[in-house]
Design a protein around this motif. Structure first.
Motif, PDB file in Angstrom:
ATOM      1  N   SER A   1     -31.353 -28.088  -4.579  1.00 31.83           N
ATOM      2  CA  SER A   1     -32.686 -28.482  -4.946  1.00 31.83           C
ATOM      3  C   SER A   1     -33.827 -27.631  -4.330  1.00 31.83           C
ATOM      4  N   LEU A   2     -33.194 -26.740  -3.362  1.00 28.49           N
ATOM      5  CA  LEU A   2     -34.239 -25.473  -2.794  1.00 28.49           C
ATOM      6  C   LEU A   2     -34.040 -24.164  -3.740  1.00 28.49           C
ATOM      7  N   ARG A   3     -33.263 -24.276  -4.956  1.00 26.99           N
ATOM      8  CA  ARG A   3     -32.913 -23.038  -5.673  1.00 26.99           C
ATOM      9  C   ARG A   3     -34.291 -22.031  -5.935  1.00 26.99           C
ATOM     10  N   ASN A   4     -35.320 -23.079  -5.839  1.00 23.19           N
ATOM     11  CA  ASN A   4     -36.657 -22.126  -6.584  1.00 23.19           C
ATOM     12  C   ASN A   4     -37.693 -21.821  -5.429  1.00 23.19           C
ATOM     13  N   GLU A   5     -37.120 -22.139  -4.292  1.00 30.04           N
ATOM     14  CA  GLU A   5     -37.943 -22.101  -3.148  1.00 30.04           C
ATOM     15  C   GLU A   5     -37.786 -20.372  -2.268  1.00 30.04           C
ATOM     16  N   LEU A   6     -38.850 -19.839  -1.871  1.00 30.89           N
ATOM     17  CA  LEU A   6     -38.920 -18.806  -1.318  1.00 30.89           C
ATOM     18  C   LEU A   6     -39.373 -18.885   0.070  1.00 30.89           C
ATOM     19  N   GLU A   7     -39.088 -18.567   1.233  1.00 25.68           N
ATOM     20  CA  GLU A   7     -39.399 -18.649   2.709  1.00 25.68           C
ATOM     21  C   GLU A   7     -39.956 -17.123   2.994  1.00 25.68           C
ATOM     22  N   ILE A   8     -41.344 -17.112   3.296  1.00 29.54           N
ATOM     23  CA  ILE A   8     -42.039 -15.916   3.724  1.00 29.54           C
ATOM     24  C   ILE A   8     -42.356 -15.988   5.160  1.00 29.54           C
TER      25      ILE A   8
ATOM     26  N   MET B   1     -38.993 -11.918  -6.767  1.00 26.04           N
ATOM     27  CA  MET B   1     -39.904 -11.719  -5.705  1.00 26.04           C
ATOM     28  C   MET B   1     -38.739 -11.017  -4.654  1.00 26.04           C
ATOM     29  N   ILE B   2     -37.552 -11.783  -4.408  1.00 27.61           N
ATOM     30  CA  ILE B   2     -36.584 -11.331  -3.644  1.00 27.61           C
ATOM     31  C   ILE B   2     -35.992  -9.697  -3.888  1.00 27.61           C
ATOM     32  N   ASN B   3     -35.733  -9.545  -4.937  1.00 28.55           N
ATOM     33  CA  ASN B   3     -35.412  -8.286  -5.438  1.00 28.55           C
ATOM     34  C   ASN B   3     -36.464  -7.184  -5.193  1.00 28.55           C
ATOM     35  N   ALA B   4     -37.570  -7.333  -5.582  1.00 27.67           N
ATOM     36  CA  ALA B   4     -38.652  -6.441  -5.489  1.00 27.67           C
ATOM     37  C   ALA B   4     -38.864  -6.171  -4.016  1.00 27.67           C
ATOM     38  N   ARG B   5     -38.631  -7.461  -3.193  1.00 27.87           N
ATOM     39  CA  ARG B   5     -39.213  -6.982  -1.713  1.00 27.87           C
ATOM     40  C   ARG B   5     -37.909  -6.005  -1.032  1.00 27.87           C
ATOM     41  N   ARG B   6     -36.906  -6.337  -1.697  1.00 28.47           N
ATOM     42  CA  ARG B   6     -35.764  -5.389  -1.163  1.00 28.47           C
ATOM     43  C   ARG B   6     -35.769  -3.896  -1.477  1.00 28.47           C
ATOM     44  N   VAL B   7     -36.628  -3.662  -2.497  1.00 28.34           N
ATOM     45  CA  VAL B   7     -36.992  -2.107  -2.741  1.00 28.34           C
ATOM     46  C   VAL B   7     -37.981  -1.653  -2.076  1.00 28.34           C
ATOM     47  N   ARG B   8     -38.846  -2.584  -1.871  1.00 31.95           N
ATOM     48  CA  ARG B   8     -40.390  -2.356  -0.976  1.00 31.95           C
ATOM     49  C   ARG B   8     -39.840  -2.822   0.515  1.00 31.95           C
TER      50      ARG B   8
ATOM     51  N   ILE C   1     -45.779  -5.532  -4.278  1.00 35.00           N
ATOM     52  CA  ILE C   1     -44.187  -5.350  -4.430  1.00 35.00           C
ATOM     53  C   ILE C   1     -43.970  -5.144  -5.842  1.00 35.00           C
ATOM     54  N   GLY C   2     -44.994  -5.242  -6.982  1.00 28.59           N
ATOM     55  CA  GLY C   2     -44.701  -4.741  -8.043  1.00 28.59           C
ATOM     56  C   GLY C   2     -44.425  -6.176  -8.949  1.00 28.59           C
ATOM     57  N   VAL C   3     -44.725  -7.503  -8.477  1.00 26.88           N
ATOM     58  CA  VAL C   3     -44.391  -8.681  -9.159  1.00 26.88           C
ATOM     59  C   VAL C   3     -45.729  -9.289  -9.734  1.00 26.88           C
ATOM     60  N   LYS C   4     -45.856  -9.704 -10.893  1.00 29.46           N
ATOM     61  CA  LYS C   4     -47.131 -10.269 -11.364  1.00 29.46           C
ATOM     62  C   LYS C   4     -46.887 -11.964 -11.272  1.00 29.46           C
ATOM     63  N   ILE C   5     -47.578 -12.578 -10.583  1.00 32.91           N
ATOM     64  CA  ILE C   5     -47.430 -14.063 -10.781  1.00 32.91           C
ATOM     65  C   ILE C   5     -48.712 -14.615 -10.834  1.00 32.91           C
ATOM     66  N   SER C   6     -48.791 -15.792 -11.432  1.00 30.89           N
ATOM     67  CA  SER C   6     -50.138 -16.599 -11.508  1.00 30.89           C
ATOM     68  C   SER C   6     -49.909 -17.834 -10.987  1.00 30.89           C
TER      69      SER C   6
ATOM     70  N   ILE D   1     -41.756 -22.307 -10.212  1.00 31.97           N
ATOM     71  CA  ILE D   1     -41.317 -23.157 -11.504  1.00 31.97           C
ATOM     72  C   ILE D   1     -39.939 -22.696 -11.925  1.00 31.97           C
ATOM     73  N   ARG D   2     -39.837 -21.499 -11.877  1.00 32.36           N
ATOM     74  CA  ARG D   2     -38.512 -21.123 -12.208  1.00 32.36           C
ATOM     75  C   ARG D   2     -37.717 -20.431 -11.185  1.00 32.36           C
ATOM     76  N   ASN D   3     -36.461 -20.503 -11.172  1.00 33.42           N
ATOM     77  CA  ASN D   3     -35.678 -19.645 -10.274  1.00 33.42           C
ATOM     78  C   ASN D   3     -35.911 -18.228 -10.612  1.00 33.42           C
ATOM     79  N   SER D   4     -36.096 -17.870 -11.793  1.00 31.06           N
ATOM     80  CA  SER D   4     -35.952 -16.475 -12.013  1.00 31.06           C
ATOM     81  C   SER D   4     -37.187 -15.560 -11.284  1.00 31.06           C
ATOM     82  N   LYS D   5     -38.228 -16.284 -11.181  1.00 32.56           N
ATOM     83  CA  LYS D   5     -39.524 -15.756 -10.513  1.00 32.56           C
ATOM     84  C   LYS D   5     -39.123 -15.508  -8.888  1.00 32.56           C
TER      85      LYS D   5
END
Length: 285
Positions: A121-128, A196-203, A150-155, A188-192
């Motif tokens: 149930s937490l699959r779409n959640e990101l902790e910053i 974010m996580i993958n882009a943070r690993r680069v930056r 980090i190069g990710v476009k979100i709305s 809304i989506r797990n892919s987003k």
């Protein structure tokens, strides 16, 4: 005329010896003092006798109570030993009883299944974490700015929920990294979230200075949101990994992985049993 004699005049003087042998009259004050002293000594003697009797009774009472207490303690110690023996026997019987063993395994399996459902149930959640908390902050703007860096476009359409979690600390309206609560973003989506996580690993060097936040420069960290059980398991896994020579320990899609330097495949840590197998040197998938 005849000369007068001293005896005739009545002025005959007594000798000093006769005056010294005369006793002084008795003194009433001295008799009273002697009487008081006698009565006082009798009173003190009576009190000491009574005190001696009381002390003897008190000593006898204390000894009796100590004996009773000693017997009670001995009885309890005997009962405790009997209970310990019975508990040991029951434990042995439980270990040898296949039905109880099966029941315990079923309970553990149910706990793991519930935890897996909660994690899903937490699959779409990101902790910053690392972003300084401030009054009247705009979390949507902060997250959008962070994503842009980090190069990710979100709305706003990508975000289902965003808020800080944990106990709120009184910062007296002053920024504080140590007291800032983490931000949780539910996409809304797990892919987003994964983007974010993958882009943070680069930056790797992303900090609060990059998103124009006031206060000291602090590193910003992204992590998958974990259940309480998995947070503890991940913390223990990191400790065991360091202890037993596993260089890498990470989380992906709610699962905990560890891997040694040079190993091709990682090990999945699902529960405490897997951690114990690390210590014993057993292999598992």
């Amino acid at each position: 005329m005849k000369p007068s004699t001293s005896s005739a005049t009545g002025n005959t003087q007594q000798s000093p010896t006769e005056n010294d042998n005369r006793k002084p009259p008795p003194s009433p004050l001295k008799d009273n003092i002697t009487s008081i002293e006698t009565r006082l000594m009798d009173y003190i003697g009576q009190k000491f006798d009574a005190l001696s009797v009381n002390l003897a009774d008190f000593k006898s009472s204390v000894n009796s109570q100590l004996e009773t207490l000693s017997n009670t303690v001995a009885t309890f110690e005997q009962r405790i030993r009997q209970l310990e023996f019975k508990t040991t026997e029951l434990s042995k019987q439980n270990e040898e009883n296949p039905e109880i063993t099966s029941l315990n395994n079923t309970i553990s399996s149910l706990h793991e299944q519930l935890n897996a459902q909660d994690q899903f149930s937490l699959r779409n959640e990101l902790e910053i974490s690392g972003i300084t908390e401030a009054e009247n902050e705009n979390l949507c703007h902060i997250i959008a700015t962070t994503a842009q860096k980090i190069g990710v476009k979100i709305s706003e359409d990508d975000i289902d929920m965003i808020n800080r979690v944990g106990t709120r600390h009184d910062t007296n309206n002053q920024p504080s990294t140590t007291q800032s609560r983490p931000i949780v973003v539910r996409f809304i989506r797990n892919s987003k979230r994964n983007e974010m996580i993958n882009a943070r690993r680069v930056r790797r060097n992303l900090s609060t200075t990059d998103i124009d936040l006031k206060g000291p420069q602090n590193t910003i960290y992204f992590n998958e949101r974990l259940t309480k059980t998995n947070r503890k398991l991940f913390r223990d896994a990191r400790m065991r990994a360091k202890e037993f020579g596993y260089r890498y320990c990470w989380v992906k899609n709610g699962q905990i992985f560890i891997r040694k330097e040079g190993q091709k495949y990682a090990k999945i840590i699902r529960n405490e049993r897997d951690l114990n197998e690390l210590q014993s040197g057993q292999s598992f998938k």
